[in-house]
Each structure stands twice: as structure tokens, then as C-alpha cells.
Design an enzyme around this catalytic site. Structure first.
Site, PDB file in Angstrom:
ATOM      1  N   LYS A  12      23.259  11.834   1.159  1.00  0.00           N
ATOM      2  CA  LYS A  12      23.123  11.229   2.493  1.00  0.00           C
ATOM      3  C   LYS A  12      22.279  12.135   3.377  1.00  0.00           C
ATOM      4  O   LYS A  12      22.143  13.345   3.107  1.00  0.00           O
ATOM      5  CB  LYS A  12      24.502  11.011   3.137  1.00  0.00           C
ATOM      6  CG  LYS A  12      25.382  12.275   3.309  1.00  0.00           C
ATOM      7  CD  LYS A  12      25.159  13.037   4.585  1.00  0.00           C
ATOM      8  CE  LYS A  12      26.022  14.298   4.633  1.00  0.00           C
ATOM      9  NZ  LYS A  12      25.618  15.296   5.600  1.00  0.00           N
ATOM     10  N   ALA A  99      23.537  22.036   0.555  1.00  0.00           N
ATOM     11  CA  ALA A  99      22.239  21.685   1.122  1.00  0.00           C
ATOM     12  C   ALA A  99      22.319  20.846   2.388  1.00  0.00           C
ATOM     13  O   ALA A  99      21.320  20.631   3.048  1.00  0.00           O
ATOM     14  CB  ALA A  99      21.433  20.920   0.066  1.00  0.00           C
ATOM     15  N   GLY A 100      23.524  20.308   2.715  1.00  0.00           N
ATOM     16  CA  GLY A 100      23.639  19.407   3.873  1.00  0.00           C
ATOM     17  C   GLY A 100      23.379  17.961   3.499  1.00  0.00           C
ATOM     18  O   GLY A 100      23.228  17.108   4.363  1.00  0.00           O
ATOM     19  N   LEU A 101      23.363  17.688   2.176  1.00  0.00           N
ATOM     20  CA  LEU A 101      23.082  16.326   1.699  1.00  0.00           C
ATOM     21  C   LEU A 101      24.340  15.633   1.158  1.00  0.00           C
ATOM     22  O   LEU A 101      24.261  14.533   0.603  1.00  0.00           O
ATOM     23  CB  LEU A 101      22.007  16.368   0.606  1.00  0.00           C
ATOM     24  CG  LEU A 101      20.635  16.874   1.064  1.00  0.00           C
ATOM     25  CD1 LEU A 101      19.708  17.092  -0.126  1.00  0.00           C
ATOM     26  CD2 LEU A 101      20.003  15.882   2.040  1.00  0.00           C
ATOM     27  N   ASP A 138      33.604  14.712   4.743  1.00  0.00           N
ATOM     28  CA  ASP A 138      32.515  13.764   4.460  1.00  0.00           C
ATOM     29  C   ASP A 138      32.830  12.817   3.301  1.00  0.00           C
ATOM     30  O   ASP A 138      32.035  11.919   3.005  1.00  0.00           O
ATOM     31  CB  ASP A 138      31.222  14.522   4.107  1.00  0.00           C
ATOM     32  CG  ASP A 138      30.507  15.032   5.345  1.00  0.00           C
ATOM     33  OD1 ASP A 138      30.835  14.575   6.457  1.00  0.00           O
ATOM     34  OD2 ASP A 138      29.608  15.894   5.195  1.00  0.00           O
TER      35      ASP A 138
HETATM   36  O1  C5P Z   1      36.225  19.172   5.681  1.00  0.00           O
HETATM   37  P1  C5P Z   1      35.415  20.167   4.914  1.00  0.00           P
HETATM   38  O2  C5P Z   1      36.271  21.006   3.986  1.00  0.00           O
HETATM   39  O3  C5P Z   1      34.255  19.568   4.198  1.00  0.00           O
HETATM   40  O4  C5P Z   1      34.788  21.162   5.981  1.00  0.00           O
HETATM   41  C1  C5P Z   1      34.252  22.414   5.637  1.00  0.00           C
HETATM   42  C2  C5P Z   1      34.300  23.334   6.842  1.00  0.00           C
HETATM   43  O5  C5P Z   1      33.430  22.865   7.868  1.00  0.00           O
HETATM   44  C3  C5P Z   1      35.669  23.413   7.506  1.00  0.00           C
HETATM   45  O6  C5P Z   1      36.453  24.422   6.943  1.00  0.00           O
HETATM   46  C4  C5P Z   1      35.319  23.738   8.945  1.00  0.00           C
HETATM   47  O7  C5P Z   1      35.063  25.126   9.089  1.00  0.00           O
HETATM   48  C5  C5P Z   1      33.995  23.026   9.150  1.00  0.00           C
HETATM   49  N1  C5P Z   1      34.139  21.713   9.807  1.00  0.00           N
HETATM   50  C6  C5P Z   1      34.437  21.657  11.164  1.00  0.00           C
HETATM   51  N2  C5P Z   1      34.568  20.442  11.782  1.00  0.00           N
HETATM   52  C7  C5P Z   1      34.388  19.296  11.083  1.00  0.00           C
HETATM   53  C8  C5P Z   1      34.069  19.316   9.706  1.00  0.00           C
HETATM   54  C9  C5P Z   1      33.958  20.552   9.097  1.00  0.00           C
HETATM   55  O8  C5P Z   1      34.590  22.695  11.818  1.00  0.00           O
HETATM   56  N3  C5P Z   1      34.491  18.127  11.722  1.00  0.00           N
END
Ligand code: C5P
Length: 285
Positions: A12, A99-101, A138
């Protein structure tokens, strides 16, 4: 009998990513508009009688244990539904890692969809998305794919009409970035905030020109501070004729949008000499 299924796991891009504020649970309240592109991993799942999760991949850099989102997804679905069987999965990676994808999240979503089918669980996409939220912010978006508005920490999804179809050039600088590191380094007072509402209108009205003017990402500045090459690549994309150029997610991948294929080819060829990982893809319908 061992049964097998292969699920496609598309990447994405974030057309917008707005950080509203930091929440008490440590996450950030977000508003994002995402769309899928036709660069995809393929996850092949085979149910086995042994009560274990085995992952293999064509990419030697992918962790194959509990750090992998697809592993977490398989473990969660096994535990939630008390399934004594196991799964062997092969993740064919095409999406760059860190990568942010959304590659890891998309693999997890593909795993949930695939195991739902293999183990005849009969879960709806909404139910799979709820499970996915426990794996990562995500993952719910990746359960549905397509164009969507995401809010909350990213897990609340509203599906949108597809964006006007265009070409997308993706450039992944060599060094990956960890999402957590970028969120932790945010300077709230100087954050840029994209106009999400106007972007929603542009998509609804299928107005490509407005869409290219409205792309924006609150995390971009912070990631550029850590990796200045992101800014250099953005500028190159625009100078080669991109209609818009922006970092996706927490980066470091930058995408260029081009209506015309000839322009997209020019951007692709121009960046190919500068970076190893360059892709020319399309938005998915
Ligand atoms: O939810 P996920 O494990 O993919 O998120 C990775 C990291 O990104 C989290 O530990 C947090 O530090 C940060 N994050 C955040 N706010 C969000 C999504 C992610 O701070 N809405």
C-alpha cells in the site's frame, strides 16, 4: 489430506497520513488514506497435522519466527479458535522490508484470510480485521485492501471508491526505518497536517489533479531528518516530471504519481541510476 492455498498480499501507499495527537496508551491517533498498488508478496499456506508454525521465505532478511507479523497472525488464529493443527507457509517477498509499504502487515492479513479458508472458520472480513488489529495497526486495512480511510491507531477502516488509476514509481532507499523510532522522534509543534477532508472529496469526485496536490504525510519531516536522501529522491522525482511525490507510511520509500506512462517511465529511468530498488507499478482498481 494436507490442503494448500496461496494468497496475494499487495503493498500500500499512504496518500495522506495525519498524526492528530499522542494517546494515553502510547499509540498515536491517526487519519490516513491508503491505496493498494500492484506490487505484491505471495503467501502459500499448507495445513499440517503437527501443532507448529513453520515459515520459509525467498528473502534471507525476513525474520521467520515470532517477530514476523504472519507468524503472529497464525499463532493468534490458532489460539483464538483452539486449533490443534499447524501450518507451513512460504512467503515469496517482492515488497521491500521495513519500507513503509505495509508488506509485513499485508503478509499477516493474507495469512488470516488463508487460514480462515483452510480451517473452514467462516469468518467475515470484518471479523478478520478485528483479529488483525491485535497483530498490528495496519493489518485491518490489509484485510480489505483497495482504497480506504483509516482512523484510530489505523485499525478503524472505511472503504472508499478506488482512486483514479495512475502509475506509481516506488523508490526504496537502502536503509530501512523502524516505525516506532519515527513516532518516538516526532516534534508535535511543527508537524505538517495534510487536508484529509479535501482528499476524501477529491477521491469521491475522481479528481486526479486535486489528489496530486493534496498528498501529505505528518511523519515525512522526521524521517527526512534521519535520512536526508528521502528529500533528494522526492526532488528528483518532481524534476523528472512526477505529478506528486511523497514518502509512504513512516518511510523510507517514496512514491511518485504519474498519470501518463511516458512520464512514469522517465521518473523510473531517472531514479534507477540513483537507487537499486525502484519499481514501476499501478494503483489497483
Ligand atoms: O501497531 P504496530 O505494531 O504496527 O506499530 C508499530 C509501532 O508504531 C508501535 O509500537 C508504535 O510505536 C508506533 N505506532 C504509533 N501509533 C500508531 C501506530 C503505530 O505510535 N497509530
Amino acid at each position: 489430506m494436507n490442503r494448500e492455498v496461496t494468497e496475494k498480499a499487495p503493498a500500500k501507499i499512504n496518500l495522506t497520513l495525519d498524526v492528530l495527537h499522542k494517546r494515553e496508551d502510547g499509540y498515536h491517533e491517526l487519519e490516513m488514506i491508503m491505496t493498494s498498488v500492484d506490487l505484491a508478496d505471495h503467501v502459500t499456506l499448507r495445513t499440517i497435522n503437527e501443532d507448529t508454525i513453520i515459515i520459509q521465505s525467498n528473502n534471507g532478511f525476513l525474520p521467520l519466527d515470532h517477530r514476523n507479523h504472519a507468524y503472529k497472525a497464525a499463532k493468534l488464529i490458532k489460539e483464538t479458535f483452539n486449533i490443534q493443527l499447524g501450518v507451513e507457509m512460504m512467503i515469496n517477498k517482492n515488497i521491500p522490508i521495513a519500507a513503509g509499504l505495509g508488506g509485513g502487515s499485508s503478509d499477516a492479513a493474507a495469512t488470516l484470510r488463508g487460514l480462515n479458508h483452510l480451517w473452514d472458520l467462516g469468518l467475515s472480513l470484518d471479523e478478520l480485521a478485528l483479529l488483525g488489529a491485535e497483530v498490528g495497526s495496519d493489518v485491518p486495512y490489509c484485510i480489505y485492501g483497495g482504497t480506504a480511510f483509516a482512523s484510530g491507531r489505523g485499525e478503524k477502516i472505511e472503504q472508499l471508491v478506488a482512486v483514479p488509476q495512475c502509475w506509481v514509481v516506488l523508490v526504496k532507499p537502502k536503509k530501512g526505518i523502524s516505525t516506532g523510532t519515527v513516532f518516538n522522534a516526532l516534534a508535535y509543534d511543527t508537524l505538517e497536517h495534510p487536508d484529509t477532508h479535501s482528499m476524501l472529496t477529491a477521491i469521491k469526485e475522481q479528481n486526479y489533479l486535486d489528489m496530486t496536490k493534496l498528498v501529505g504525510n505528518s511523519l515525512e519531516e522526521t524521517s527526512i531528518n534521519r535520512q536526508p536522501s528521502i528529500e533528494t529522491i522526492k526532488q528528483k522525482m518532481v524534476s523528472f516530471g512526477a505529478d506528486a511525490a511523497l514518502m509512504s507510511g513512516s518511510g523510507p520509500t517514496i512514491f511518485a504519481l504519474c498519470r501518463k506512462y511516458s512520464r512514469a517511465q522517465r521518473v523510473y529511468n531517472g531514479l534507477k541510476g540513483f537507487c537499486n530498488e525502484v519499481y514501476l507499478v499501478r494503483t489497483l482498481k
